[in-house]
Design a protein around this motif. Structure first.
Motif, mmCIF file in Angstrom:
data_model
loop_
_atom_site.group_PDB
_atom_site.id
_atom_site.type_symbol
_atom_site.label_atom_id
_atom_site.label_comp_id
_atom_site.label_asym_id
_atom_site.label_seq_id
_atom_site.Cartn_x
_atom_site.Cartn_y
_atom_site.Cartn_z
ATOM 1 N N LYS A 240 63.437 -14.778 -10.197
ATOM 2 C CA LYS A 240 63.483 -14.115 -11.481
ATOM 3 C C LYS A 240 64.622 -12.946 -11.685
ATOM 4 O O LYS A 240 65.129 -12.523 -12.684
ATOM 5 N N VAL A 241 65.278 -12.618 -10.512
ATOM 6 C CA VAL A 241 66.679 -11.609 -10.698
ATOM 7 C C VAL A 241 67.772 -12.472 -11.103
ATOM 8 O O VAL A 241 68.044 -13.514 -10.548
ATOM 9 N N THR A 242 68.258 -12.107 -12.369
ATOM 10 C CA THR A 242 69.557 -12.757 -12.557
ATOM 11 C C THR A 242 70.745 -12.233 -12.212
ATOM 12 O O THR A 242 71.764 -12.781 -12.419
ATOM 13 N N LEU A 243 70.761 -10.816 -11.942
ATOM 14 C CA LEU A 243 72.050 -10.104 -11.904
ATOM 15 C C LEU A 243 71.798 -8.937 -10.823
ATOM 16 O O LEU A 243 70.667 -8.113 -10.963
ATOM 17 N N SER A 244 72.298 -8.612 -10.064
ATOM 18 C CA SER A 244 72.325 -7.555 -9.189
ATOM 19 C C SER A 244 73.662 -6.715 -8.705
ATOM 20 O O SER A 244 74.637 -7.467 -8.848
ATOM 21 N N ILE A 245 73.666 -5.584 -8.552
ATOM 22 C CA ILE A 245 74.961 -4.906 -8.400
ATOM 23 C C ILE A 245 74.593 -4.017 -7.205
ATOM 24 O O ILE A 245 73.767 -3.058 -7.120
ATOM 25 N N ASP A 246 75.525 -3.983 -6.095
ATOM 26 C CA ASP A 246 75.204 -3.338 -4.927
ATOM 27 C C ASP A 246 76.610 -1.983 -5.084
ATOM 28 O O ASP A 246 77.608 -1.981 -5.109
ATOM 29 N N LEU A 247 75.820 -0.825 -5.126
ATOM 30 C CA LEU A 247 76.702 0.546 -5.486
ATOM 31 C C LEU A 247 76.776 1.289 -3.966
ATOM 32 O O LEU A 247 77.151 2.302 -3.776
ATOM 33 N N PHE A 248 76.411 0.564 -2.903
ATOM 34 C CA PHE A 248 76.062 0.955 -1.485
ATOM 35 C C PHE A 248 75.016 1.713 -1.325
ATOM 36 O O PHE A 248 74.127 1.389 -0.576
ATOM 37 N N GLY A 251 71.118 0.318 -5.308
ATOM 38 C CA GLY A 251 71.246 -1.101 -5.837
ATOM 39 C C GLY A 251 70.585 -1.294 -7.168
ATOM 40 O O GLY A 251 69.658 -0.839 -7.313
ATOM 41 N N LEU A 252 71.313 -1.973 -8.065
ATOM 42 C CA LEU A 252 70.775 -2.357 -9.486
ATOM 43 C C LEU A 252 70.158 -3.645 -9.586
ATOM 44 O O LEU A 252 71.047 -4.700 -9.129
ATOM 45 N N VAL A 253 69.051 -3.987 -10.103
ATOM 46 C CA VAL A 253 68.465 -5.469 -10.357
ATOM 47 C C VAL A 253 68.156 -5.391 -11.878
ATOM 48 O O VAL A 253 67.528 -4.783 -12.463
ATOM 49 N N PHE A 254 68.691 -6.651 -12.203
ATOM 50 C CA PHE A 254 68.407 -6.777 -13.721
ATOM 51 C C PHE A 254 67.832 -8.345 -13.888
ATOM 52 O O PHE A 254 67.955 -9.149 -12.999
#
Length: 269
Positions: A240-248, A251-254
């Motif tokens: 279901k997760v289409t985008l994730s961003i690792d800021l160390f 973490g952001l999940v979209f």
């Protein structure tokens, strides 16, 4: 949990592979907008000073609290009697990340916000300031910590925060059930409640039914330990997760349907 030396080594490795955080060459319009309008927003908002003054007072507060620790414990002090000042110095999220949460809420304007892990409510206050019309629910297991947080909310005049006291293993299923019965979803969730793999994954799976396409999940300390790293990788691999961003450090999940192919980015912040 990793030692400080291990964490520094992992952070340096992250800096080598992460994109520069300027947005140059970013082909995803959504991520480019997030970088340029949220991550790189250097403006100082007037209320910052009020919240940071509260943080300073907490760091100088010598009251001793009896703590029920339902999470992974403290890196600094594992005992159950601790000064407010010691907790504030070791556990409060740095203002860089608290302000990031504010800017995300301000930009995306979620109507319902959930925070797992209140501590003294500094990040809660930033979240609530992002959208004063939003319902902000925050969960804390330790009674005496929750009381200090409530005092802070009162001092700041925050009126859109509901603090839910109790072990999240019990309180989270209840609020999820309430939202399901009312056919409501959470638009923004900050998970900072238990830095272990099993509970982190369990919270994620429990939350999925009360999320929507535009919901945003932020996970704290995704590189804090091998367990948290494993949890992060399992979360972003979920179908279901289409985008994730690792800021160390977070973490952001979209879940946005516009992303036809799953994407993951590591971005310097």
């Amino acid at each position: 949990m990793y030692s400080k030396i291990q964490l520094v080594k992992k952070y340096l490795r992250y800096l080598l592979i992460a994109s520069n955080g300027k947005g140059h060459g970013m082909h995803s319009p959504f991520v480019f907008e997030l970088i340029t309008k949220i991550l790189n927003d250097k403006r100082k908002y007037p209320f910052y000073d009020d919240i940071e003054q509260l943080r300073c007072r907490l760091k100088q507060d010598n009251r001793v609290l009896e703590i029920e620790d339902f999470g992974a414990g403290s890196r600094v002090n594992p005992t159950n009697k601790r000064k407010v000042s010691a907790i504030a110095k070791s556990a409060l999220k740095p203002n860089k990340y608290s302000r990031l949460l504010f800017r995300m809420v301000q930009f995306y304007q979620p109507k319902s916000v959930l925070e797992l892990g209140t501590c003294f409510g500094i990040t809660t206050a930033y979240l609530a300031q992002g959208n004063k019309d939003a319902e902000v629910f925050t969960m804390e297991g330790a009674k005496e910590i929750a009381e200090v947080a409530k005092q802070g909310f009162q001092a700041l005049g925050m009126e859109n925060i509901e603090l839910i006291l109790g072990n999240m293993d019990n309180t989270l299923p209840k609020i999820i059930s309430k939202f399901q019965n009312e056919h409501k979803t959470f638009d923004f969730v900050f998970v900072d409640g238990n830095h272990r793999e099993e509970p982190t994954l369990r919270y994620f799976m429990q939350l999925l039914p009360v999320l929507n396409e535009h919901s945003i999940l932020v996970f704290d300390d995704i590189h804090w330990s091998e367990e948290m790293k494993a949890a992060w990788h399992k979360i972003i691999a979920n179908e279901k997760v289409t985008l994730s961003i690792d800021l160390f450090f977070v973490g952001l999940v979209f879940f946005r349907n516009e992303n036809k192919v799953k994407q993951h980015f590591s971005i310097r912040f």
